[in-house]
Design a protein around this motif. Structure first.
Motif, short mmCIF file in Angstrom:
data_model
loop_
_atom_site.label_atom_id
_atom_site.label_comp_id
_atom_site.label_asym_id
_atom_site.label_seq_id
_atom_site.Cartn_x
_atom_site.Cartn_y
_atom_site.Cartn_z
N LYS A 23 -5.35 -3.87 2.91
CA LYS A 23 -4.58 -3.95 4.16
C LYS A 23 -4.68 -2.62 4.89
CE LYS A 23 -1.33 -6.74 1.52
NZ LYS A 23 -0.07 -6.69 0.79
N PRO A 24 -4.55 -2.63 6.22
CA PRO A 24 -4.50 -1.36 6.94
C PRO A 24 -3.19 -0.62 6.64
CG PRO A 24 -4.12 -3.19 8.44
CD PRO A 24 -4.51 -3.79 7.12
N PHE A 55 -8.99 2.86 3.71
CA PHE A 55 -7.69 2.41 3.22
C PHE A 55 -7.69 0.89 3.02
CE2 PHE A 55 -3.24 1.42 3.15
CZ PHE A 55 -2.60 2.55 2.68
N ARG A 56 -8.24 0.16 4.01
CA ARG A 56 -8.26 -1.30 3.92
C ARG A 56 -9.13 -1.77 2.76
NH1 ARG A 56 -10.17 -2.39 8.59
NH2 ARG A 56 -8.26 -2.92 9.74
N LYS A 57 -10.28 -1.13 2.56
CA LYS A 57 -11.16 -1.52 1.46
C LYS A 57 -10.49 -1.26 0.11
CE LYS A 57 -15.66 -0.96 3.72
NZ LYS A 57 -16.93 -0.18 3.74
N ALA A 58 -9.73 -0.17 0.02
CA ALA A 58 -9.11 0.19 -1.25
C ALA A 58 -7.88 -0.66 -1.57
CB ALA A 58 -8.73 1.67 -1.23
N TYR A 116 0.42 -2.21 5.23
CA TYR A 116 0.74 -1.92 3.83
C TYR A 116 2.13 -1.28 3.71
CZ TYR A 116 0.26 -0.03 -0.91
OH TYR A 116 0.47 0.27 -2.24
N LEU A 117 2.40 -0.30 4.55
CA LEU A 117 3.69 0.40 4.48
C LEU A 117 4.82 -0.50 4.95
CD1 LEU A 117 2.62 3.91 5.75
CD2 LEU A 117 3.43 3.35 3.47
N SER A 142 -10.37 5.70 12.58
CA SER A 142 -11.09 4.48 12.26
C SER A 142 -11.72 4.55 10.86
CB SER A 142 -12.18 4.22 13.30
OG SER A 142 -12.92 3.05 12.97
N ALA A 143 -12.38 5.66 10.55
CA ALA A 143 -13.01 5.81 9.24
C ALA A 143 -11.97 5.79 8.13
CB ALA A 143 -13.82 7.10 9.19
#
Length: 272
Positions: A260-261, A254-257, A265-266, A248-249
């Motif tokens: 997308k989760p 990743f989403r903030k950067a 993204y992949l 989760s962390a």
């Protein structure tokens, strides 16, 4: 052009003996290969020609121009001529190297960068690695070379660079983080470890990379995560390997950067 299977003892295959892409009088020269290695490094060097390094499988890390690129599959690093760079290869790797005469693709960037490689461009490069070294410029292979350069010139740039500072103390920290990305030491921890005031490290890092320590380390984690996730590792495994308490962390970071989760993204990258 050569396509090789590297020997277990890492000796140069016969197919590469006498092959020097720098001297090939053609717009492009390419070679590719597969290898399994626990780690092999090509020390700092440079070429007259521009170079593209494409990874289809495995881990390829390239350092050049104050940056490190941990190249995920379906991406490549573009290295203009006369730029010193080193290459590290780890694992079960399939990679291709394309050498381009500088005036053959003048619209390509004149600085190192990561490029997103379409399936068509990857197939063209794989084909080029099997073309005759002295291919017929007016024949089918010559037309393939022209299309390849057109596609390469249109490849979008990806933000996949980990800034490598000039300062020796920060380079020591960067090398340690790449060696053990699960280490969650703060800038204060690093200051104590290397006996340098954290404020000094923070100031130099900001000046040389434009990033805070947290953002700098996060960029490294994103590059490593993209590499491992694309190879089939689970989000949970990657999260733990990078020192996060759980998936989760890591997904939140990743989403903030990237907006997308990881799975989305992949998936979008693969579809592209």
């Amino acid at each position: 052009m050569p396509f090789f299977q590297l020997n277990d003892d890492h000796t140069v295959p016969d197919d590469l003996e006498g092959f020097d892409p720098e001297t090939v009088p053609r717009a492009i020269a390419a070679f590719g290969g597969r290898m399994a290695t626990k780690g092999m490094e090509l020390a700092m060097h440079e070429h007259r020609k521009d170079e593209l390094v494409l990874t289809l499988r495995g881990i390829v890390r390239l350092e050049a121009a104050h940056g490190v690129w941990i190249v995920p599959p379906r991406c490549a690093v573009w290295i203009p001529g006369h730029v010193p760079h080193s290459v590290t290869v780890i694992g079960d790797v399939e990679m291709y190297c394309l050498f381009v005469e500088p005036d053959a693709a003048p619209t390509l960037p004149r600085q190192c960068c990561a490029l997103s490689i379409s399936p068509l461009l990857a197939n063209l490069l794989e084909h080029a690695a099997h073309m005759p070294v002295m291919y017929d410029v007016d024949g089918a292979d010559g037309r393939i070379a022209t299309v390849l350069l057109d596609q390469l010139s249109a490849a979008p740039v990806e933000e996949l660079r980990f800034p490598m500072p000039v300062d020796a103390r920060l380079r020591r920290i960067a090398s340690a983080m790449m060696e053990d990305p699960s280490d969650r030491a703060t800038i204060d921890d690093w200051g104590r470890r290397i006996a340098v005031a954290p404020r000094t490290l923070t100031r130099i890092l900001q000046r040389e990379t434009g990033m805070s320590f947290g953002r700098w380390r996060q960029q490294l984690h994103i590059l490593i995560a993209l590499q491992r996730l694309d190879q089939g590792a689970s989000v949970q495994t990657v999260a733990l390997d990078l020192g996060y308490e759980g998936a989760s962390a890591f997904v939140t970071m990743f989403r903030k950067a990237l907006g997308k989760p990881p799975a989305r993204y992949l998936a979008e990258r693969r579809a592209h």
